[in-house]
Motif scaffolding. Structure first.
Motif, short mmCIF file in Angstrom:
data_model
loop_
_atom_site.label_atom_id
_atom_site.label_comp_id
_atom_site.label_asym_id
_atom_site.label_seq_id
_atom_site.Cartn_x
_atom_site.Cartn_y
_atom_site.Cartn_z
N GLU A 49 0.82 -1.22 0.00
CA GLU A 49 0.00 0.00 0.00
C GLU A 49 0.85 1.26 0.00
O GLU A 49 0.53 2.25 -0.65
N ASN A 50 1.97 1.23 0.78
CA ASN A 50 2.86 2.39 0.88
C ASN A 50 4.34 2.07 0.82
O ASN A 50 5.16 2.98 0.66
N LYS A 96 6.76 3.14 -2.10
CA LYS A 96 6.70 4.53 -2.59
C LYS A 96 8.04 5.22 -2.32
O LYS A 96 8.85 4.77 -1.50
N HIS A 152 4.12 -0.72 -6.55
CA HIS A 152 3.40 0.56 -6.53
C HIS A 152 4.22 1.54 -5.71
O HIS A 152 4.34 1.30 -4.49
N TRP A 159 5.76 9.24 -8.76
CA TRP A 159 4.50 9.85 -8.32
C TRP A 159 4.83 11.19 -7.67
O TRP A 159 5.82 11.28 -6.92
N GLN A 198 3.81 11.75 -1.83
CA GLN A 198 4.70 10.94 -0.98
C GLN A 198 6.11 10.94 -1.56
O GLN A 198 6.79 9.92 -1.60
N ASN A 230 2.34 7.11 -11.64
CA ASN A 230 1.03 7.18 -11.00
C ASN A 230 0.50 8.61 -11.05
O ASN A 230 1.21 9.56 -10.71
N GLU A 231 -0.76 8.76 -11.51
CA GLU A 231 -1.51 10.02 -11.38
C GLU A 231 -0.79 11.23 -11.98
O GLU A 231 -0.70 12.28 -11.35
N GLN A 269 -7.70 2.98 -11.12
CA GLN A 269 -7.77 2.80 -9.68
C GLN A 269 -9.18 2.43 -9.20
O GLN A 269 -9.32 1.61 -8.27
N HIS A 281 -11.59 4.09 -7.56
CA HIS A 281 -12.09 4.57 -6.26
C HIS A 281 -13.44 5.20 -6.54
O HIS A 281 -13.54 6.31 -7.07
N GLU A 336 -7.18 -0.35 -7.57
CA GLU A 336 -7.33 0.17 -6.20
C GLU A 336 -8.81 0.24 -5.80
O GLU A 336 -9.28 1.17 -5.18
N TRP A 372 -8.47 -2.04 -2.54
CA TRP A 372 -7.47 -1.21 -1.86
C TRP A 372 -7.58 -1.36 -0.34
O TRP A 372 -7.91 -0.43 0.40
N TRP A 375 -8.04 3.55 3.55
CA TRP A 375 -7.69 4.98 3.65
C TRP A 375 -8.94 5.82 3.76
O TRP A 375 -8.88 6.97 4.21
O1 G3I Z 1 4.32 5.86 8.15
C1 G3I Z 1 3.92 7.09 8.78
C2 G3I Z 1 4.03 6.97 10.27
O2 G3I Z 1 5.41 6.82 10.62
C3 G3I Z 1 3.47 8.23 10.92
O3 G3I Z 1 3.51 8.08 12.33
C4 G3I Z 1 2.03 8.42 10.44
C5 G3I Z 1 1.39 9.66 11.04
O4 G3I Z 1 1.98 10.81 10.44
O5 G3I Z 1 2.02 8.58 9.01
C6 G3I Z 1 2.47 7.38 8.39
O6 G3I Z 1 2.45 7.56 6.99
C7 G3I Z 1 1.14 7.51 6.46
C8 G3I Z 1 1.09 6.41 5.40
O7 G3I Z 1 -0.16 6.40 4.73
C9 G3I Z 1 1.34 5.03 6.03
O8 G3I Z 1 0.28 4.76 6.91
C10 G3I Z 1 0.87 8.87 5.80
O9 G3I Z 1 0.74 9.84 6.82
C11 G3I Z 1 -0.41 8.79 4.99
O10 G3I Z 1 -0.57 9.97 4.22
C12 G3I Z 1 -0.36 7.61 4.03
O11 G3I Z 1 -1.62 7.54 3.35
C13 G3I Z 1 -1.60 6.72 2.17
C14 G3I Z 1 -1.93 7.60 0.97
O12 G3I Z 1 -1.95 6.80 -0.22
C15 G3I Z 1 -0.89 8.69 0.82
O13 G3I Z 1 -1.15 9.41 -0.33
C16 G3I Z 1 -2.66 5.64 2.30
O14 G3I Z 1 -2.29 4.71 3.34
C17 G3I Z 1 -2.80 4.89 0.98
O15 G3I Z 1 -3.92 4.00 1.03
C18 G3I Z 1 -3.03 5.86 -0.17
O16 G3I Z 1 -3.06 5.13 -1.36
C19 G3I Z 1 -3.17 5.92 -2.56
C20 G3I Z 1 -2.39 5.22 -3.64
O17 G3I Z 1 -1.05 5.06 -3.24
C21 G3I Z 1 -2.50 5.98 -4.96
N1 G3I Z 1 -3.92 6.16 -5.33
C22 G3I Z 1 -4.70 6.83 -4.29
C23 G3I Z 1 -4.65 6.04 -3.00
C24 G3I Z 1 -5.53 6.68 -1.94
O18 G3I Z 1 -5.04 7.95 -1.61
#
Ligand code: G3I
Length: 303
Positions: free
Chosen positions: A43-44, A47, A80, A84, A87, A127-128, A206, A208, A236, A266, A274
């Protein structure tokens, strides 16, 4: 078959899930993952902010954990994502010199794709990159602003060199409705790439969706991209409130297009999403199957 991945496999497809390394110690989570899904997308963990937080210093621990676990279980892997605008560490987004950025982008793609060479079924190479709204053009980003439209082609060519075995995908959201300018912009890019021999093998949609599910022309979109000579993958999938009928319509559209090679949801449980507040997935927060699960399985011919 009585599980999503096994039923998908009966038509040569996969049914996968996005996976978070931090949840691999949760036996409810892994029990569903291993029973139901034959494809995994980190998922992350793959990246840029997870793999190259500082320049040319790569960290692959959590990505390796997901890759190694999926590989030992015979689950396919989707990578994935290599390029992008989100992130993205600030050391990349603050680059101002085009040649520096080109070298940094090529080094990132090569290093990450080389590490998993031969083990990734499909990479979301870019991506995107397209803008929302009616322009049909690329969105602004450090890549677009410094390298111009050609950065996408550059990324695909570099990825092909790094892992010739992987299917190379362009992945985006809001490209499911055939009438949308964004969809048409991506379509024109893929048509141009295929005409010029730029290495691209797939388009990731994706998916969504809101509570209404896919647009009525979703199957037309899938078949139109496929007619260009690429696979399409639903990469996704989640649907607000997870209406059974919306999952039926989505899965049926894929099943009706030969080159729709797989579907990835997703997340596994609503609580893993998310957008967890919208309960958009196939399993509830306790890991129980929802009506949407049965709808997806039935739409593939399973029971
Ligand atoms: O890993 C850190 C952690 O150390 C920290 O304590 C915490 C609080 O700040 O953040 C954590 O990182 C988070 C990460 O997910 C892992 O959980 C980020 O803040 C958070 O922004 C991130 O969100 C992800 C998001 O992409 C970011 O854009 C979602 O889990 C993920 O589902 C989402 O997936 C995206 C696809 O990659 C691309 N398409 C859209 C989709 C939904 O946004």
């Amino acid at each position: 078959a009585s599980t999503l991945g096994a039923q998908a496999a009966q038509s040569g497809r996969y049914f996968g899930a996005a996976v978070a390394a931090g949840k691999l110690g949760d036996t409810t989570y892994t029990g569903i993952l291993d029973r139901e899904f034959n494809s995994v997308t980190p998922e992350n963990e793959m990246k840029w902010d997870a793999t190259e937080r500082t320049r040319n210093s790569f960290t692959f621990g959590s990505a390796d954990q997901i890759v190694n676990r999926a590989t030992t279980r015979g689950q396919r892997l989707r990578g994935h994502t290599l390029v992008w605008h989100s992130q993205l560490p600030s050391w990349v987004s603050s680059i101002t010199d085009a040649n520096t950025l080109r070298g940094v982008m090529n080094n990132h793609i090569t290093t990450v794709a080389n590490r998993y060479k031969g083990r990734i079924h499909s990479w979301d190479v870019v991506n995107e990159a397209f803008a929302d709204g009616g322009s049909g053009q690329h969105r602004p980003s450090v890549f677009q602003n410094l390298l111009g439209d050609g950065f996408i082609e550059q990324a695909f060519r570099t990825a092909r060199s790094a892992d010739p075995a992987a299917k190379l995908c362009y992945n985006d959201y809001n490209i499911e409705n055939w009438n949308d300018a964004k969809t048409q912009g991506v379509y024109r890019m893929v048509r141009d790439f295929k005409a010029r021999g730029v290495p691209i093998d797939c388009v990731g949609l994706q998916a969504h969706f809101g509570a209404g599910g896919p647009p009525s022309n979703f199957q037309t979109t899938l078949s139109s991209f496929a007619a260009l000579g690429v696979d399409v993958q639903i990469t996704e999938l989640d649907i607000a409130q997870a209406p059974a009928s919306a999952f039926t319509n989505t899965v049926r559209a894929c099943m009706n297009v030969a080159r729709c090679t797989g579907i990835t949801v997703w997340g596994i449980r609503d609580s893993d999403s998310w957008r967890s507040g919208e309960n958009p997935l196939l399993f509830d927060r306790n890991g129980n199957k929802k009506a949407a699960y049965q709808a997806a399985l039935t739409a593939m011919g399973g029971s």
